[in-house]
Design an enzyme around this catalytic site. Structure first.
Site, short mmCIF file in Angstrom:
data_model
loop_
_atom_site.label_atom_id
_atom_site.label_comp_id
_atom_site.label_asym_id
_atom_site.label_seq_id
_atom_site.Cartn_x
_atom_site.Cartn_y
_atom_site.Cartn_z
N GLY A 1 0.80 -1.24 0.00
CA GLY A 1 0.00 0.00 0.00
C GLY A 1 0.82 1.28 0.00
N GLY A 2 2.14 1.15 0.24
CA GLY A 2 3.03 2.31 0.12
C GLY A 2 2.75 3.41 1.14
CB CYS B 1 -1.27 6.21 -0.39
SG CYS B 1 -3.02 6.57 -0.41
N GLY C 1 2.06 23.96 3.58
CA GLY C 1 1.47 23.20 2.47
C GLY C 1 0.38 22.29 3.02
N GLY D 1 7.69 19.49 1.95
CA GLY D 1 7.63 18.83 0.65
C GLY D 1 8.23 17.44 0.69
CG HIS E 1 -33.67 22.37 -2.96
ND1 HIS E 1 -32.77 23.38 -2.65
CD2 HIS E 1 -34.72 22.52 -2.13
CE1 HIS E 1 -33.28 24.11 -1.67
NE2 HIS E 1 -34.46 23.61 -1.33
P1 FAD Z 1 4.34 5.33 -2.57
O1 FAD Z 1 2.97 5.31 -2.05
O2 FAD Z 1 5.35 6.19 -1.88
O3 FAD Z 1 4.83 3.83 -2.58
C1 FAD Z 1 6.12 3.46 -2.90
C2 FAD Z 1 6.38 2.06 -2.39
O4 FAD Z 1 7.57 1.57 -2.98
C3 FAD Z 1 6.58 1.97 -0.87
O5 FAD Z 1 5.77 0.95 -0.35
C4 FAD Z 1 8.06 1.63 -0.73
O6 FAD Z 1 8.34 0.82 0.39
C5 FAD Z 1 8.31 0.85 -2.02
N1 FAD Z 1 9.69 0.84 -2.50
C6 FAD Z 1 10.50 1.90 -2.74
N2 FAD Z 1 11.69 1.49 -3.24
C7 FAD Z 1 11.61 0.14 -3.30
C8 FAD Z 1 12.52 -0.86 -3.72
N3 FAD Z 1 13.72 -0.56 -4.22
N4 FAD Z 1 12.13 -2.15 -3.63
C9 FAD Z 1 10.91 -2.48 -3.16
N5 FAD Z 1 10.02 -1.59 -2.75
C10 FAD Z 1 10.36 -0.28 -2.83
N6 FAD Z 1 -2.22 11.95 -1.74
C11 FAD Z 1 -3.53 12.08 -2.08
O7 FAD Z 1 -3.85 11.99 -3.27
N7 FAD Z 1 -4.49 12.31 -1.14
C12 FAD Z 1 -4.17 12.43 0.18
O8 FAD Z 1 -5.07 12.64 1.00
C13 FAD Z 1 -2.83 12.31 0.57
N8 FAD Z 1 -2.47 12.42 1.86
C14 FAD Z 1 -1.16 12.27 2.22
C15 FAD Z 1 -0.83 12.41 3.55
C16 FAD Z 1 0.49 12.29 3.94
C17 FAD Z 1 0.83 12.43 5.40
C18 FAD Z 1 1.48 11.98 2.98
C19 FAD Z 1 2.92 11.78 3.40
C20 FAD Z 1 1.17 11.83 1.65
C21 FAD Z 1 -0.17 11.99 1.24
N9 FAD Z 1 -0.55 11.89 -0.09
C22 FAD Z 1 -1.85 12.05 -0.44
C23 FAD Z 1 0.43 11.62 -1.16
C24 FAD Z 1 0.38 10.11 -1.54
O9 FAD Z 1 0.64 9.33 -0.40
C25 FAD Z 1 1.41 9.81 -2.63
O10 FAD Z 1 1.21 10.68 -3.73
C26 FAD Z 1 1.27 8.38 -3.11
O11 FAD Z 1 1.44 7.46 -2.05
C27 FAD Z 1 2.28 8.07 -4.21
O12 FAD Z 1 2.12 6.74 -4.63
P2 FAD Z 1 3.34 5.90 -5.26
O13 FAD Z 1 2.75 4.57 -5.59
O14 FAD Z 1 3.98 6.67 -6.32
O15 FAD Z 1 4.42 5.74 -4.10
P1 NAD Z 2 3.98 21.06 -0.16
O1 NAD Z 2 4.90 21.22 -1.29
O2 NAD Z 2 2.52 20.95 -0.40
O3 NAD Z 2 4.17 22.25 0.89
C1 NAD Z 2 5.41 22.54 1.45
C2 NAD Z 2 5.40 23.99 1.92
O4 NAD Z 2 6.60 24.22 2.64
C3 NAD Z 2 5.35 25.00 0.78
O5 NAD Z 2 4.35 25.95 1.06
C4 NAD Z 2 6.75 25.60 0.79
O6 NAD Z 2 6.77 26.95 0.36
C5 NAD Z 2 7.12 25.48 2.26
N1 NAD Z 2 8.56 25.45 2.54
C6 NAD Z 2 9.54 24.88 1.82
N2 NAD Z 2 10.73 25.04 2.44
C7 NAD Z 2 10.49 25.73 3.56
C8 NAD Z 2 11.32 26.19 4.64
N3 NAD Z 2 12.61 25.96 4.66
N4 NAD Z 2 10.71 26.87 5.66
C9 NAD Z 2 9.38 27.10 5.64
N5 NAD Z 2 8.57 26.68 4.66
C10 NAD Z 2 9.11 25.99 3.65
O7 NAD Z 2 4.51 19.76 0.63
P2 NAD Z 2 3.88 18.91 1.81
O8 NAD Z 2 2.80 19.65 2.50
O9 NAD Z 2 5.05 18.43 2.58
O10 NAD Z 2 3.24 17.70 1.02
C11 NAD Z 2 4.06 16.83 0.21
C12 NAD Z 2 3.27 16.19 -0.88
O11 NAD Z 2 2.29 15.31 -0.35
C13 NAD Z 2 2.54 17.22 -1.72
O12 NAD Z 2 2.86 16.97 -3.06
C14 NAD Z 2 1.10 16.97 -1.48
O13 NAD Z 2 0.34 17.09 -2.66
C15 NAD Z 2 1.05 15.53 -0.98
N6 NAD Z 2 -0.06 15.46 -0.02
C16 NAD Z 2 -1.32 15.53 -0.49
C17 NAD Z 2 -2.38 15.53 0.38
C18 NAD Z 2 -3.76 15.62 -0.16
O14 NAD Z 2 -3.93 15.43 -1.35
N7 NAD Z 2 -4.76 15.88 0.68
C19 NAD Z 2 -2.15 15.45 1.75
C20 NAD Z 2 -0.86 15.40 2.21
C21 NAD Z 2 0.19 15.39 1.30
#
Ligand code: FAD
Ligand code: NAD
Length: 468
Positions: A40-41, A43, A183, A274, A447
């Site tokens: 599930g990575g 996410c 962010g 980020g 509605h």
């Molecule tokens: P990942 O989900 O990062 O999965 C990568 C997988 O690859 C991992 O399981 C890792 O262990 C495995 N892997 C890596 N290298 C290797 C290797 N060499 N061999 C074997 N396995 C390996 N996005 C949304 O759209 N909505 C949200 O609400 C949202 N909320 C988020 C909240 C948080 C706190 C965070 C951190 C992220 C959130 N995101 C959200 C972003 C979202 O999680 C990612 O965009 C998404 O998981 C990317 O999917 P992916 O499959 O590219 O990689």
């Molecule tokens: P982000 O890029 O969304 O936000 C990072 C913020 O940190 C930016 O506003 C940037 O200007 C600021 N920043 C950068 N360097 C800084 C510094 N030195 N001091 C102060 N501020 C600084 O990144 P994030 O919030 O870490 O999220 C990472 C990724 O995960 C994003 O691509 C986001 O789309 C994804 N994500 C998505 C969801 C969702 O879809 N609901 C939820 C969580 C995460």
């Protein structure tokens, strides 16, 4: 030596698991290599799913404490953080075991260990202990995802100085939480702990929060979060966090443009500046797979890397780091490998921030349209004029529809409201079919619903809305 496979996917996040399942549906013999103990990575394990479990639970806690009385419900909620965290963990377990079930159902072979590519057509699986094995495979999809970006001078211990991962599991509510980065992660996880009682200060490098969002919506959300107790320090950065003998943390705050520093005392720090693509351990140099200037795997529009038979998708390639973007790329890459011609439409990627209210957006913002010199009209309908919103005490926010001034084609939209993340999809479908604001305005909406505000905003791109 393991069997021969048609496709081996490295990484089982939303990109990888969808690619594997779709390829199996199309008749391929598929392997997945995952280095974590569960599928599930990011996410499912430490991202979307656990954060939404905590956002939902903390929102209910907050509503019970602050809104129930207005509905005629007398209650004084008591926080049981241990149970809230258990709910989050149970949600994760249910979701990750769901992926395991789907793999079995689709006859996908899972290998545990780090996958690397010693040569095209081969994946070496190295488990944490025990001997490795080499998989022979016709195609490889890299879906290795991303990891949080760190900051110099700040050591993450995942206890009090945390990345998003640690912020999903504080064992007690910090009295003060300093969030570095305004962010999505900073504001979502900041909301969780703010609702549970933490005083949250967000330090953002830019002079605004949420750089990817329409600036009007970002300003409104800043005001809304301030009313909820957030403090914002914009145009500032944290250059060091020191642990003091009394157990508190001292963060050194500097203006982004340079100048005099000040020290902020806090009890916990969340670094949310980020994420960066993760390619460690894949052996890309050996396989000859090229990266771009930002460390992402370089691909063409068919997800092909520069090495034949090796593809890449999700957070490890260019584009928004979103689970649904990774999933759609996973779906498409499997079909491409099967000889089909799918297409991912990057102009209709919805984004949702799950704060209260939620913010959802798609397509172009007003800032982007202005910068591109595109003539547009904007219809903006406030929730204060929506009957259902009044009934639910959810009148914060608005719907804004942006349409081409000549053709009336919808170019983008932003919604701030309860359930905005559910409502954005009618605009996504409309945009997929190149629909106009008039199409949206003439579509009958039930509605009373929050969605009626979308119809009204669309009407405002024409002769005007009815209820304002
Ligand atoms: P990942 O989900 O990062 O999965 C990568 C997988 O690859 C991992 O399981 C890792 O262990 C495995 N892997 C890596 N290298 C290797 C290797 N060499 N061999 C074997 N396995 C390996 N996005 C949304 O759209 N909505 C949200 O609400 C949202 N909320 C988020 C909240 C948080 C706190 C965070 C951190 C992220 C959130 N995101 C959200 C972003 C979202 O999680 C990612 O965009 C998404 O998981 C990317 O999917 P992916 O499959 O590219 O990689
Ligand atoms: P982000 O890029 O969304 O936000 C990072 C913020 O940190 C930016 O506003 C940037 O200007 C600021 N920043 C950068 N360097 C800084 C510094 N030195 N001091 C102060 N501020 C600084 O990144 P994030 O919030 O870490 O999220 C990472 C990724 O995960 C994003 O691509 C986001 O789309 C994804 N994500 C998505 C969801 C969702 O879809 N609901 C939820 C969580 C995460």
């Amino acid at each position: 030596m393991a069997d021969n496979f048609d496709l081996t996917v490295i990484g089982s996040g939303p990109g990888g698991y969808v690619a594997a399942i779709r390829a199996a549906q199309l008749g391929m013999k598929v392997a997945v290599v995952e280095k974590w103990p569960t599928f599930g990575g990011t996410c499912l394990n430490i991202g979307c799913i656990p954060s939404k479990a905590l956002l939902h639970a903390s929102e209910l806690f907050d509503e019970a404490g602050h809104q129930f009385r207005q509905f005629g419900i007398e209650a004084t909620p008591t926080l049981n953080l241990e149970q809230m965290l258990r709910h989050k963990d149970d949600t994760v377990t249910a979701n990750v075991s769901g992926i395991e079930f789907l793999f079995k159902n689709n006859k996908i072979t899972a290998f545990r260990g780090t996958g690397s590519i010693p040569a095209p057509g081969k994946v070496l699986v190295t488990p944490e202990s025990g001997p490795g094995q080499t998989i022979e495979t016709r195609n490889i999809v890299i879906a290795s995802g991303s990891v949080p970006i760190g900051l110099p001078g700040i050591t993450i211990d995942e206890e009090r100085v945390v990345s998003s991962t640690g912020a999903l599991g504080f064992r007690q509510v910090p009295k003060r939480l300093l969030v570095i980065g305004g962010g999505i992660i900073g504001l979502e996880l900041g909301s969780v702990w703010s609702r549970l009682g933490a005083r949250v200060t967000v330090v953002e490098f830019l002079d605004r929060i949420l750089p990817g969002l329409d600036s009007e919506a970002a300003r409104q959300m800043q005001r809304t979060l301030q009313k909820q107790g957030f403090e914002f320090r914009l145009g500032a950065k944290v250059t060091a966090v020191d642990k003091r003998a009394d157990g508190t943390l001292a963060a050194r705050l500097e203006p982004a443009a340079g100048g005099e520093a000040l020290v902020l005392e806090t009890d916990a720090v969340l670094v949310a500046v980020g994420r960066k693509p993760f390619t460690d351990g894949l052996g890309l140099e050996v396989a000859g797979v090229a990266l771009d200037e930002r460390g992402r795997i370089r691909t063409d529009h068919n997800f092909k890397t520069n090495v034949p038979g090796i593809y890449a998708i999700g957070d490890v390639v260019a584009g928004p780091m979103l689970a649904h973007k990774a999933m759609d790329e996973g779906h498409a890459v499997a079909e491409i490998i099967a000889g089909q011609k799918p297409h991912v439409n990057y102009t209709t990627v919805p984004s949702v921030m799950y704060t209260s209210p939620e913010v959802a957006w798609i397509g172009k913002s007003e800032d982007e349209l202005k910068a591109a010199g595109i003539e547009y009209k904007a219809g903006k309908f406030p929730y204060t004029a929506n009957g259902r919103a009044k009934a639910m005490l959810a009148t914060q926010g608005y719907v804004k529809i942006l349409a081409d001034v000549t053709t009336d084609r919808v170019l983008g939209a932003q919604i701030i409201s309860k359930s905005a993340g559910e409502m954005i999809h009618e605009i996504a479908v409309l945009m997929e079919f190149s629909g106009s604001a008039e199409d949206l305005g003439r579509t009958m909406h039930a509605h009373p619903t929050m969605s009626e505000a979308i119809k009204e905003a669309a009407l405002m791109c024409g002769d005007g809305a009815i209820h304002i």
